[in-house]
Design a protein around this motif. Structure first.
Motif, mmCIF file in Angstrom:
data_model
loop_
_atom_site.group_PDB
_atom_site.id
_atom_site.type_symbol
_atom_site.label_atom_id
_atom_site.label_comp_id
_atom_site.label_asym_id
_atom_site.label_seq_id
_atom_site.Cartn_x
_atom_site.Cartn_y
_atom_site.Cartn_z
ATOM 1 N N ALA A 1 1.000 -1.421 -0.053
ATOM 2 C CA ALA A 1 -0.052 0.002 0.037
ATOM 3 C C ALA A 1 0.778 1.407 -0.072
ATOM 4 C CB ALA A 1 -0.909 0.046 1.345
ATOM 5 N N LEU A 2 2.068 0.904 -0.036
ATOM 6 C CA LEU A 2 3.027 2.329 -0.044
ATOM 7 C C LEU A 2 2.833 3.157 -1.368
ATOM 8 C CD1 LEU A 2 6.270 0.790 1.371
ATOM 9 C CD2 LEU A 2 4.885 2.416 2.580
ATOM 10 N N ALA A 3 2.612 4.423 -1.322
ATOM 11 C CA ALA A 3 2.344 5.401 -2.309
ATOM 12 C C ALA A 3 3.487 5.445 -3.269
ATOM 13 C CB ALA A 3 2.029 6.769 -1.667
ATOM 14 N N HIS A 4 3.029 5.872 -4.392
ATOM 15 C CA HIS A 4 3.937 6.078 -5.821
ATOM 16 C C HIS A 4 4.766 7.227 -5.305
ATOM 17 C CE1 HIS A 4 5.414 6.415 -9.680
ATOM 18 N NE2 HIS A 4 5.154 7.715 -9.554
ATOM 19 N N GLY A 5 6.117 7.060 -5.420
ATOM 20 C CA GLY A 5 7.091 8.114 -5.239
ATOM 21 C C GLY A 5 7.758 8.017 -3.707
ATOM 22 N N ARG A 6 7.183 6.948 -2.861
ATOM 23 C CA ARG A 6 7.621 7.141 -1.250
ATOM 24 C C ARG A 6 9.075 6.454 -1.474
ATOM 25 N NH1 ARG A 6 4.771 7.957 3.334
ATOM 26 N NH2 ARG A 6 6.411 8.249 4.596
ATOM 27 N N ARG A 7 9.652 7.303 -0.797
ATOM 28 C CA ARG A 7 11.093 6.728 -0.434
ATOM 29 C C ARG A 7 11.258 5.504 0.534
ATOM 30 N NH1 ARG A 7 15.093 7.435 -4.126
ATOM 31 N NH2 ARG A 7 16.412 7.310 -2.443
ATOM 32 N N VAL A 8 11.930 4.391 -0.060
ATOM 33 C CA VAL A 8 11.845 3.225 1.060
ATOM 34 C C VAL A 8 13.368 2.750 1.043
ATOM 35 C CG1 VAL A 8 9.544 2.567 0.875
ATOM 36 C CG2 VAL A 8 11.144 1.785 -0.784
ATOM 37 N N ARG A 9 13.732 1.978 2.142
ATOM 38 C CA ARG A 9 15.018 1.192 2.059
ATOM 39 C C ARG A 9 14.469 -0.025 2.414
ATOM 40 N NH1 ARG A 9 18.663 3.428 6.171
ATOM 41 N NH2 ARG A 9 19.765 4.781 4.219
ATOM 42 N N ILE A 10 14.803 -1.073 1.584
ATOM 43 C CA ILE A 10 14.331 -2.370 1.551
ATOM 44 C C ILE A 10 15.439 -3.440 1.838
ATOM 45 C CG2 ILE A 10 13.227 -4.369 0.484
ATOM 46 C CD1 ILE A 10 11.623 -2.174 -1.010
ATOM 47 N N TRP A 11 15.376 -4.243 2.878
ATOM 48 C CA TRP A 11 16.313 -5.297 3.345
ATOM 49 C C TRP A 11 15.586 -6.674 2.673
ATOM 50 C CZ3 TRP A 11 15.377 -1.419 6.633
ATOM 51 C CH2 TRP A 11 16.457 -0.620 7.074
ATOM 52 N N TYR A 12 16.496 -7.576 1.955
ATOM 53 C CA TYR A 12 16.035 -8.606 1.524
ATOM 54 C C TYR A 12 16.965 -9.312 1.070
ATOM 55 C CZ TYR A 12 18.187 -6.504 -2.837
ATOM 56 O OH TYR A 12 19.287 -6.186 -3.682
ATOM 57 N N VAL A 13 16.383 -10.752 0.884
ATOM 58 C CA VAL A 13 17.375 -11.956 0.317
ATOM 59 C C VAL A 13 17.016 -12.323 -1.176
ATOM 60 C CG1 VAL A 13 17.879 -12.679 2.627
ATOM 61 C CG2 VAL A 13 15.946 -13.750 1.425
ATOM 62 N N VAL A 14 17.826 -12.840 -1.930
ATOM 63 C CA VAL A 14 17.592 -13.204 -3.267
ATOM 64 C C VAL A 14 17.460 -14.827 -3.277
ATOM 65 C CG1 VAL A 14 18.485 -13.489 -5.629
ATOM 66 C CG2 VAL A 14 18.845 -11.415 -4.345
#
Length: 101
Positions: free
Chosen positions: A76-89
């Motif tokens: 639900a995060l809005a278009h253009g909102r800046r985020v930092r994402i931690w992830y694994v591939v």
């Protein structure tokens, strides 16, 4: 000895540690602007310095603001909102935690 090596590797991670997600040698971090979220498919598209990345986000992926307060569902995060994402591939970029900036 392996635990010590892992601890040293994690301490030298090239990104800030997430608040709650476990950090492993497979943890990655990227930041950028949200392009879109697809709740039906559990996807979040983000423009990063490397290009557009589609992250797979489950309903249990924690999303926080900078102060550490819950910030709602990832899709639900809005278009253009800046985020930092931690992830694994692992068969795609699997989001582990998201910080709204």
């Amino acid at each position: 000895m392996p635990a010590l090596l892992l601890a040293l590797a994690l301490a030298a991670a090239p990104f800030p540690a997430p608040r709650h997600a476990p950090v492993t040698e497979r943890t990655r971090c990227d930041s950028g602007a949200v392009l879109s979220g697809d709740p039906a498919r559990g996807l979040l598209r983000v423009t990063t310095p490397a290009g557009v990345v589609t992250f797979q986000v489950g309903p249990d992926v924690p999303v926080f603001d900078r102060a550490g307060s819950p910030a709602g569902p990832a899709v639900a995060l809005a278009h253009g909102r800046r985020v930092r994402i931690w992830y694994v591939v692992d068969a795609g970029a699997q989001a582990q935690e998201i910080e709204v900036q």
